[in-house]
Scaffold this motif. Structure first.
Motif, PDB file in Angstrom:
ATOM      1  N   VAL A  55       0.799  -1.119  -0.132  1.00 39.06           N
ATOM      2  CA  VAL A  55      -0.080  -0.055  -0.015  1.00 39.06           C
ATOM      3  C   VAL A  55       0.899   1.350   0.043  1.00 39.06           C
ATOM      4  O   VAL A  55       0.697   2.249  -0.738  1.00 39.06           O
ATOM      5  CB  VAL A  55      -0.935  -0.075   1.394  1.00 39.06           C
ATOM      6  N   VAL A  56       1.953   1.310   0.747  1.00 39.03           N
ATOM      7  CA  VAL A  56       2.859   2.543   0.910  1.00 39.03           C
ATOM      8  C   VAL A  56       3.367   2.458  -0.474  1.00 39.03           C
ATOM      9  O   VAL A  56       3.341   3.708  -1.107  1.00 39.03           O
ATOM     10  CB  VAL A  56       3.679   2.056   1.910  1.00 39.03           C
ATOM     11  N   ASP A  57       4.056   1.422  -1.057  1.00 38.27           N
ATOM     12  CA  ASP A  57       4.704   1.542  -2.401  1.00 38.27           C
ATOM     13  C   ASP A  57       3.530   1.862  -3.500  1.00 38.27           C
ATOM     14  O   ASP A  57       4.068   2.827  -4.420  1.00 38.27           O
ATOM     15  CB  ASP A  57       5.121   0.348  -2.849  1.00 38.27           C
ATOM     16  N   PRO A  61       4.007   7.339  -4.686  1.00 46.42           N
ATOM     17  CA  PRO A  61       4.060   8.022  -5.866  1.00 46.42           C
ATOM     18  C   PRO A  61       3.127   9.064  -6.354  1.00 46.42           C
ATOM     19  O   PRO A  61       3.252   9.967  -7.045  1.00 46.42           O
ATOM     20  CB  PRO A  61       4.253   6.782  -7.078  1.00 46.42           C
ATOM     21  N   LEU A  62       1.817   8.962  -5.565  1.00 44.95           N
ATOM     22  CA  LEU A  62       0.716   9.846  -6.056  1.00 44.95           C
ATOM     23  C   LEU A  62       0.990  11.255  -5.182  1.00 44.95           C
ATOM     24  O   LEU A  62       0.335  12.187  -5.846  1.00 44.95           O
ATOM     25  CB  LEU A  62      -0.578   9.069  -5.553  1.00 44.95           C
ATOM     26  N   GLY A  63       1.827  11.048  -4.160  1.00 44.85           N
ATOM     27  CA  GLY A  63       2.180  12.430  -3.452  1.00 44.85           C
ATOM     28  C   GLY A  63       0.709  13.056  -3.017  1.00 44.85           C
ATOM     29  O   GLY A  63       0.443  14.112  -3.043  1.00 44.85           O
ATOM     30  N   GLY A 120       4.008  10.520   2.554  1.00 45.86           N
ATOM     31  CA  GLY A 120       3.965  11.802   2.177  1.00 45.86           C
ATOM     32  C   GLY A 120       2.893  12.758   2.299  1.00 45.86           C
ATOM     33  O   GLY A 120       2.851  13.966   1.414  1.00 45.86           O
ATOM     34  N   ALA A 121       1.789  12.241   3.080  1.00 41.77           N
ATOM     35  CA  ALA A 121       0.598  13.177   3.148  1.00 41.77           C
ATOM     36  C   ALA A 121       0.748  13.896   4.661  1.00 41.77           C
ATOM     37  O   ALA A 121       1.223  13.451   5.590  1.00 41.77           O
ATOM     38  CB  ALA A 121      -0.564  12.339   3.266  1.00 41.77           C
ATOM     39  N   GLU A 122       0.158  15.079   4.599  1.00 42.17           N
ATOM     40  CA  GLU A 122       0.133  15.717   6.002  1.00 42.17           C
ATOM     41  C   GLU A 122      -1.359  15.341   6.437  1.00 42.17           C
ATOM     42  O   GLU A 122      -2.287  14.992   5.970  1.00 42.17           O
ATOM     43  CB  GLU A 122      -0.098  17.438   5.242  1.00 42.17           C
TER      44      GLU A 122
END
Ligand code: AHR
Length: 512
Positions: A55-57, A61-63, A120-122
């Motif tokens: 899931v992380v992988d 890439p979507l950022g 990489g999400a806030e």
């Protein structure tokens, strides 16, 4: 093959496309968190400290700019202390809203922050107003954000996080007109102010407080909530950084079975979100003409009947090329209205409603909606420019016309065009995205670019040979974007064929 035209006006800038418009939402509901994100450290499924590696992988890439958690309805029943400390000591609770399912609390605040960092999400945390207290929410903020010396900050350190999490986005309840407490807007306004007063800035990260907004076109909620704040003294208004409405376009047919008429009906319902934005901003601008309060749509998407082999309360649904168009239409509307809306969060990330991923045991597949997220990423942070569709009308709104008209406060007629899209510019890259909403007819699309000459361009197309096409664990790549292909450029015009029911992204090079 039909012939359609669109125009992109480079000199007519709308504003910056807030990256948060491509946000996401993950709730303790059905199979979203368990096993969508969390499988535990001892699982045979490859994981990073308990979080699924596949899931992380797939998501990294979507950022994804922002992730909302833990609900939804779950948020107003959640007590954050249940989800910290050693996992084997955390209490087993009941997920009251969603099937009375067991909630082991293995995925709590630290796990959520770790997951956000991995993708990489806030983080965006929704507090419990319905069954909580202002002190409980204040303590959660202090636990997460305080950099100094306090019992709560030290407890966070003892649980493995020396540095504060610096969570900026805090929701003050969820759907408090319904599952969050069945409140009247005036009562919620009182509660909002009370809770907000104790949301202190514990670190160098100021709190961005998000108030519960209306369901769909319930302008009454928006008006009465804001008016109640106004009556309390307008300075109270400044406690609200954003107001979050919800809009689900629902279904027509089922997730995978629908006629061409139902295809169009769902897209009309999706397009109605434009009315939700315009309607809300009209009400908000009247009471808050300086636009100090941002508009958010923090739950949106298609809501189909759950798959027959899954429990209804788990909201597990398949995701077809039609859902990809729902996503594309919606993001394009967000871009065109980027001066009016700050954040949008699709419901939900994995295995629930219109998800980006479906997981089962050790397998993880990307839905057609996932591919739209990837294709549309270049718009994030770019300058939106005017996009005009000069194409044919596919539907005047059909069965949902009156509903849609009502959402447009100006009572404009509602229609769905064959080509719907948006455009943006970042440095010398022009990004144009659009759908061919027609379920049966491919379109030869002429794009008129006004304001500069495109030097070269390439396109990626998401399409399928069947309007019901979707990805399964057996056939995970049935719907996926094409490889980039060159676009014919002739002076100020671009030409491309958009297959029936497709999503297209063009990246063009502008003179530097
Ligand atoms: O996303 C599913 C549910 O829909 C959420 O929990 C709730 O906020 C909304 O009604």
């Amino acid at each position: 093959m039909s012939r359609q035209r669109i125009a992109v006006l480079l000199n007519e800038t709308i504003g910056t496309i807030s990256p948060y418009l491509h946000g996401e939402f993950a709730e303790h509901l059905g199979e979203c968190i368990y096993p969508g994100i969390w499988v535990g450290e001892d699982s045979p499924i490859p994981n990073i400290g308990g979080i699924r590696r596949d899931v992380v992988d797939a998501l990294h890439p979507l950022g994804i700019p922002v992730l909302r958690w833990p609900g939804g309805c779950f948020a107003d029943a959640y007590h954050w202390r249940d989800g910290i400390g050693p996992r084997n000591k955390r209490p087993l609770r009941v997920n009251y809203h969603w099937g009375m399912a067991p909630e082991p609390n293995h995925f709590g605040t630290h796990e959520f922050i770790t997951f956000c960092r991995l993708i990489g999400a806030e983080p965006y945390i929704v507090g419990n107003v319905g069954s909580g207290t202002p002190a409980e929410l204040r303590d959660w903020v202090e636990y997460c954000n305080f950099a100094g010396d306090s019992a709560l900050a030290n407890e966070r350190r003892a649980n493995g996080a020396d540095e504060p999490f610096r969570v900026r986005f805090w929701g003050v309840g969820n759907e408090n007109w319904g599952c969050g407490g069945n409140m009247h807007p005036e009562y919620y306004a009182e509660l909002f102010c009370r809770y907000r007063t104790f949301l202190f800035n514990y670190s160098d990260t100021p709190i961005h407080a998000i108030a519960c907004g209306a369901a769909g076109s319930d302008w009454d909620w928006t008006w009465k909530f804001l008016n109640a704040l106004k009556r309390k003294g307008w300075s109270r208004r400044h406690l609200v950084n954003s107001l979050a409405a919800h809009y689900y376009c629902g279904t027509a047919g089922t997730a995978t079975q629908y006629t061409t008429e139902q295809w169009t009906e769902l897209l009309c319902r999706a397009k109605a979100i434009e009315g939700i934005i315009i309607g809300h901003r009209t009400v908000m601008d009247e009471l808050d003409p300086e636009q100090k309060i941002n508009l958010i749509i923090d739950e949106w998407g298609a809501w189909h009947p759950a798959e027959p082999d899954k429990p209804g309360w788990g909201l597990y649904q398949q995701n077809t090329i039609r859902d990809a168009l729902v996503a594309a239409l919606t993001l394009d509307i967000f871009h065109r209205h980027c001066h009016q809306i700050f954040m949008g969060n699709l419901a939900q990330l994995i295995n629930v409603l219109q998800s980006l991923l479906l997981v089962q045991e050790d397998r993880c597949i990307k839905t057609p909606t996932y591919h739209v997220w990837h294709m549309y990423a270049p718009h994030k942070g770019a300058q939106a420019v005017r996009f005009e569709t000069l194409s044919d009308t596919l539907s005047d709104g059909g069965a949902v016309r009156d509903f849609c008209r009502q959402q447009y406060l100006q009572r404009e007629p509602f229609s769905l065009q064959v080509i719907e899209g948006s455009a943006s510019v970042r440095e010398n890259t022009l990004c144009i995205t659009f759908c061919n909403t027609h379920p049966e007819q491919p379109a030869e699309v002429e794009v008129l670019v006004m304001g500069a000459t495109v030097q070269e361009a390439e396109a990626v197309v998401l399409s399928a040979d069947d309007i019901h096409a979707h990805n399964t664990f057996e056939q995970p790549e049935r719907v996926k974007p094409s490889a980039p292909q060159p676009v014919r450029v002739e002076g100020d015009r671009l030409y491309i064929t958009a297959p029936a029911g497709s999503v297209v992204r063009i990246l063009g090079k502008l003179p530097s």
